[in-house]
Write a protein that holds these residues in place. Structure first.
Motif, PDB file in Angstrom:
ATOM      1  N   ILE A  26       9.885  11.525  10.117  1.00  0.00           N
ATOM      2  CA  ILE A  26       8.561  12.030  10.448  1.00  0.00           C
ATOM      3  C   ILE A  26       7.698  10.861  10.903  1.00  0.00           C
ATOM      4  CG2 ILE A  26       6.494  13.170   9.555  1.00  0.00           C
ATOM      5  CD1 ILE A  26       8.291  14.586   7.544  1.00  0.00           C
ATOM      6  N   LYS A  27       7.096  10.981  12.058  1.00  0.00           N
ATOM      7  CA  LYS A  27       6.295   9.905  12.606  1.00  0.00           C
ATOM      8  C   LYS A  27       4.980   9.764  11.840  1.00  0.00           C
ATOM      9  CE  LYS A  27       9.264   8.916  15.772  1.00  0.00           C
ATOM     10  NZ  LYS A  27      10.048   7.658  15.673  1.00  0.00           N
ATOM     11  N   VAL A  28       4.701   8.542  11.423  1.00  0.00           N
ATOM     12  CA  VAL A  28       3.436   8.246  10.751  1.00  0.00           C
ATOM     13  C   VAL A  28       2.821   7.022  11.390  1.00  0.00           C
ATOM     14  CG1 VAL A  28       4.193   9.239   8.545  1.00  0.00           C
ATOM     15  CG2 VAL A  28       4.540   6.801   8.987  1.00  0.00           C
ATOM     16  N   GLU A  29       1.539   6.853  11.159  1.00  0.00           N
ATOM     17  CA  GLU A  29       0.825   5.704  11.698  1.00  0.00           C
ATOM     18  C   GLU A  29       1.332   4.421  11.044  1.00  0.00           C
ATOM     19  OE1 GLU A  29      -3.794   4.022  11.887  1.00  0.00           O
ATOM     20  OE2 GLU A  29      -3.240   5.725  10.601  1.00  0.00           O
ATOM     21  N   GLN A  30       1.518   3.389  11.844  1.00  0.00           N
ATOM     22  CA  GLN A  30       1.893   2.098  11.276  1.00  0.00           C
ATOM     23  C   GLN A  30       0.618   1.319  10.981  1.00  0.00           C
ATOM     24  OE1 GLN A  30       4.130  -0.970  13.620  1.00  0.00           O
ATOM     25  NE2 GLN A  30       5.584  -0.819  11.917  1.00  0.00           N
ATOM     26  N   VAL A  31       0.493   0.873   9.740  1.00  0.00           N
ATOM     27  CA  VAL A  31      -0.717   0.178   9.321  1.00  0.00           C
ATOM     28  C   VAL A  31      -0.342  -1.100   8.576  1.00  0.00           C
ATOM     29  CG1 VAL A  31      -1.981   2.356   9.107  1.00  0.00           C
ATOM     30  CG2 VAL A  31      -0.853   1.375   7.099  1.00  0.00           C
ATOM     31  N   SER A  32      -1.283  -2.017   8.499  1.00  0.00           N
ATOM     32  CA  SER A  32      -1.167  -3.210   7.676  1.00  0.00           C
ATOM     33  C   SER A  32      -2.302  -3.172   6.667  1.00  0.00           C
ATOM     34  CB  SER A  32      -1.248  -4.482   8.529  1.00  0.00           C
ATOM     35  OG  SER A  32      -0.106  -4.619   9.344  1.00  0.00           O
ATOM     36  N   TYR A  88      -3.824   2.512  -0.178  1.00  0.00           N
ATOM     37  CA  TYR A  88      -2.742   2.586   0.807  1.00  0.00           C
ATOM     38  C   TYR A  88      -2.082   3.963   0.772  1.00  0.00           C
ATOM     39  CZ  TYR A  88       1.852   1.835   2.920  1.00  0.00           C
ATOM     40  OH  TYR A  88       2.990   1.960   3.690  1.00  0.00           O
ATOM     41  N   LEU A  89      -1.725   4.445  -0.416  1.00  0.00           N
ATOM     42  CA  LEU A  89      -1.076   5.748  -0.537  1.00  0.00           C
ATOM     43  C   LEU A  89      -2.007   6.877  -0.126  1.00  0.00           C
ATOM     44  CD1 LEU A  89       0.690   5.086  -3.958  1.00  0.00           C
ATOM     45  CD2 LEU A  89       1.808   5.267  -1.732  1.00  0.00           C
ATOM     46  N   LYS A  90      -3.281   6.741  -0.476  1.00  0.00           N
ATOM     47  CA  LYS A  90      -4.272   7.780  -0.146  1.00  0.00           C
ATOM     48  C   LYS A  90      -4.377   7.954   1.365  1.00  0.00           C
ATOM     49  CE  LYS A  90      -7.635  10.574  -1.538  1.00  0.00           C
ATOM     50  NZ  LYS A  90      -7.366  11.767  -2.404  1.00  0.00           N
ATOM     51  N   ARG A  91      -4.167   6.883   2.101  1.00  0.00           N
ATOM     52  CA  ARG A  91      -4.245   6.952   3.560  1.00  0.00           C
ATOM     53  C   ARG A  91      -3.192   7.904   4.124  1.00  0.00           C
ATOM     54  NH1 ARG A  91      -5.957   2.151   7.520  1.00  0.00           N
ATOM     55  NH2 ARG A  91      -5.645   3.196   9.519  1.00  0.00           N
ATOM     56  N   PHE A  92      -2.084   8.068   3.390  1.00  0.00           N
ATOM     57  CA  PHE A  92      -1.004   8.935   3.850  1.00  0.00           C
ATOM     58  C   PHE A  92      -0.888  10.208   3.004  1.00  0.00           C
ATOM     59  CE2 PHE A  92       0.236   4.574   4.985  1.00  0.00           C
ATOM     60  CZ  PHE A  92       0.470   4.714   6.348  1.00  0.00           C
ATOM     61  N   GLU A  93      -1.973  10.609   2.375  1.00  0.00           N
ATOM     62  CA  GLU A  93      -1.911  11.750   1.462  1.00  0.00           C
ATOM     63  C   GLU A  93      -1.404  13.013   2.156  1.00  0.00           C
ATOM     64  OE1 GLU A  93      -4.649  14.300  -1.718  1.00  0.00           O
ATOM     65  OE2 GLU A  93      -5.554  12.662  -0.554  1.00  0.00           O
ATOM     66  N   GLU A  95       0.594  13.386   4.759  1.00  0.00           N
ATOM     67  CA  GLU A  95       2.029  13.292   5.021  1.00  0.00           C
ATOM     68  C   GLU A  95       2.836  13.387   3.721  1.00  0.00           C
ATOM     69  OE1 GLU A  95      -0.043  11.119   8.362  1.00  0.00           O
ATOM     70  OE2 GLU A  95      -0.260  11.291   6.189  1.00  0.00           O
ATOM     71  N   LEU A  96       2.328  12.773   2.654  1.00  0.00           N
ATOM     72  CA  LEU A  96       3.056  12.786   1.388  1.00  0.00           C
ATOM     73  C   LEU A  96       3.061  14.180   0.757  1.00  0.00           C
ATOM     74  CD1 LEU A  96       1.917   9.367  -0.125  1.00  0.00           C
ATOM     75  CD2 LEU A  96       4.076   9.924   1.000  1.00  0.00           C
ATOM     76  N   ARG A  97       1.971  14.906   0.909  1.00  0.00           N
ATOM     77  CA  ARG A  97       1.932  16.277   0.373  1.00  0.00           C
ATOM     78  C   ARG A  97       2.807  17.229   1.181  1.00  0.00           C
ATOM     79  NH1 ARG A  97      -1.599  17.273  -3.648  1.00  0.00           N
ATOM     80  NH2 ARG A  97      -3.325  15.809  -3.976  1.00  0.00           N
ATOM     81  N   ASN A  98       3.097  16.883   2.426  1.00  0.00           N
ATOM     82  CA  ASN A  98       3.926  17.741   3.276  1.00  0.00           C
ATOM     83  C   ASN A  98       5.422  17.482   3.110  1.00  0.00           C
ATOM     84  OD1 ASN A  98       1.957  19.333   4.519  1.00  0.00           O
ATOM     85  ND2 ASN A  98       1.531  17.773   6.079  1.00  0.00           N
ATOM     86  N   ARG A  99       5.795  16.518   2.278  1.00  0.00           N
ATOM     87  CA  ARG A  99       7.214  16.266   2.036  1.00  0.00           C
ATOM     88  C   ARG A  99       7.863  17.498   1.396  1.00  0.00           C
ATOM     89  NH1 ARG A  99       7.364  11.643  -2.057  1.00  0.00           N
ATOM     90  NH2 ARG A  99       5.360  12.588  -2.659  1.00  0.00           N
ATOM     91  N   SER A 100       9.075  17.820   1.829  1.00  0.00           N
ATOM     92  CA  SER A 100       9.750  18.980   1.251  1.00  0.00           C
ATOM     93  C   SER A 100      10.020  18.777  -0.231  1.00  0.00           C
ATOM     94  CB  SER A 100      11.061  19.256   2.000  1.00  0.00           C
ATOM     95  OG  SER A 100      11.927  18.133   1.921  1.00  0.00           O
ATOM     96  N   GLU A 112       0.075  14.418  -9.024  1.00  0.00           N
ATOM     97  CA  GLU A 112      -0.002  13.266  -8.135  1.00  0.00           C
ATOM     98  C   GLU A 112       0.775  13.540  -6.848  1.00  0.00           C
ATOM     99  OE1 GLU A 112      -1.058  12.015 -12.128  1.00  0.00           O
ATOM    100  OE2 GLU A 112       0.673  13.085 -11.328  1.00  0.00           O
ATOM    101  N   PHE A 113       0.215  13.121  -5.721  1.00  0.00           N
ATOM    102  CA  PHE A 113       0.805  13.431  -4.415  1.00  0.00           C
ATOM    103  C   PHE A 113       1.808  12.374  -3.955  1.00  0.00           C
ATOM    104  CE2 PHE A 113      -3.062  10.971  -3.663  1.00  0.00           C
ATOM    105  CZ  PHE A 113      -2.642   9.995  -2.763  1.00  0.00           C
ATOM    106  N   TYR A 114       1.949  11.287  -4.686  1.00  0.00           N
ATOM    107  CA  TYR A 114       2.703  10.129  -4.193  1.00  0.00           C
ATOM    108  C   TYR A 114       3.972   9.832  -4.995  1.00  0.00           C
ATOM    109  CZ  TYR A 114      -0.490   8.525  -7.830  1.00  0.00           C
ATOM    110  OH  TYR A 114      -1.212   8.431  -8.991  1.00  0.00           O
ATOM    111  N   GLY A 115       4.327  10.682  -5.953  1.00  0.00           N
ATOM    112  CA  GLY A 115       5.489  10.398  -6.792  1.00  0.00           C
ATOM    113  C   GLY A 115       6.802  10.386  -6.017  1.00  0.00           C
ATOM    114  N   LEU A 116       7.785   9.695  -6.580  1.00  0.00           N
ATOM    115  CA  LEU A 116       9.115   9.622  -5.983  1.00  0.00           C
ATOM    116  C   LEU A 116      10.116  10.377  -6.836  1.00  0.00           C
ATOM    117  CD1 LEU A 116       9.155   5.837  -5.007  1.00  0.00           C
ATOM    118  CD2 LEU A 116       9.196   7.752  -3.411  1.00  0.00           C
TER     119      LEU A 116
END
Length: 326
Positions: A26-32, A88-93, A95-100, A112-116
């Motif tokens: 899934i394409k996401v923005e590349q950030v530093s 950092y994780l919040k920036r991709f919230e 995309e992370l919530r849309n993970r299957s 939490e929206f960022y768990g593994l």
């Protein structure tokens, strides 16, 4: 999102990271962005694993609770303890919530929206025997720490978690032996490159490591020596043991297939062994490992020789299938 490269370390220890987008489904923005180092771990990918050697080439952010690593770091605590990592994780919230995996599993057990997934205490074991799923044959290595942090294998790099180094090196020796490789190839198709699923150990019976067994101890010692050789400095000409071994294997394959005569092959191999003495040392170590592995599995010298010959032929077939060349 989770896979990153470190680009700069601040004087206070905080790290500037850039997310790895190459190959992402899934394409996401590349950030530093700057994150705290505590939840950042060395990431070991399949491409990083060679026989007797494995070196991480990336990093991974693991926002899991330290006292319960199968669960995400509580959001309220993460914002306080590691605000930069949370930002950092919040920036991709989205995309992370849309993970299957999040929709189907994680969201049902934690907010939490960022768990593994597939993370637990075993993930952080101090010693691991690792091998890649995509491989023509078994190539295992032992990993411990990298830059002071526990190495974490990615999802297509399988591993056995160990608490002591001797057990890890012992298991690695048996997996990398010709007998172990042959047994594993007999259960898994190498046509598509897939050799090592997690079920490898269901088919290869490895006795539990016994520190009182001299054969087990010697296998661990030899495995450790093999790792030291593969991780050693290159020869004065810049030739590493890994490179020299690969060239020698290629020369031997061409000789067996009638592409080189015996004398020419012997001369080239002798020159390579002179340029990189570690290759002959590694050959001797691997030969002794095979002898000891035969003892562990109760095989005769004749049976071991038959396995070695059969495996050599299969390696030649793999080379022919993929096209000859280095």
């Amino acid at each position: 999102v989770y896979w990153v490269q470190k680009t700069y370390t601040h004087p206070n220890g905080d790290v500037v990271v850039q997310n790895i987008t190459e190959g992402a489904k899934i394409k996401v923005e590349q950030v530093s962005m700057t994150v705290e180092p505590d939840l950042l771990y060395p990431l070991l990918r399949g491409r990083d694993v060679q026989r007797w050697q494995a070196t991480p080439s990336a990093w991974i952010i693991v926002p899991q609770a330290p006292d319960a690593p199968s669960r995400a770091y509580p959001e309220a605590r993460l914002q306080v303890d590691y605000p930069k990592t949370y930002a950092y994780l919040k920036r991709f919230e989205k995309e992370l919530r849309n993970r299957s995996g999040y929709k189907q599993i994680l969201s049902r057990r934690e907010k939490e929206f960022y768990g593994l997934m597939d993370i637990d205490y075993y993930t952080f074991a101090p010693w691991k025997v690792v091998w890649p799923w995509i491989s023509k044959g078994m190539r295992a290595a032992v990993v411990n720490d990298f830059e002071g942090k526990t190495v974490l294998p990615e999802h297509n790099t399988y591993f056995v978690a160990c608490n002591i180094s001797q057990e890890a090196f012992y298991i690695c020796a048996l997996l990398n032996s010709n007998i172990g490789d042959f047994a594993i190839r007999s259960f898994f198709s190498t046509g598509g490159g897939g050799i090592g699923a997690a079920s490898v150990l269901d088919h290869v019976r490895i006795p539990r490591y016994d520190p009182n067994n001299p054969v087990h101890r010697r296998l661990a010692e030899l495995s450790m020596q093999a790792h030291q050789l593969m991780g050693g400095d290159p020869s004065p000409g810049g030739l590493s043991v890994e490179q020299a071994k690969a060239i020698i294997q290629y020369i031997e394959q061409r000789r067996r297939r009638g592409r080189l005569n015996q004398q020419t092959a012997d001369e080239i191999i002798s020159a390579l062994q002179a340029a990189q003495p570690g290759t002959a040392q590694l050959d001797a170590i691997e030969a002794e490992i095979d002898q000891l592995a035969a003892q562990v599995w109760g095989l005769t010298a004749q049976e071991l020789e038959a396995i070695q010959q059969s495996l050599s032929q299969e390696v030649d077939d793999d080379t022919a299938d993929s096209g000859e060349g280095l």
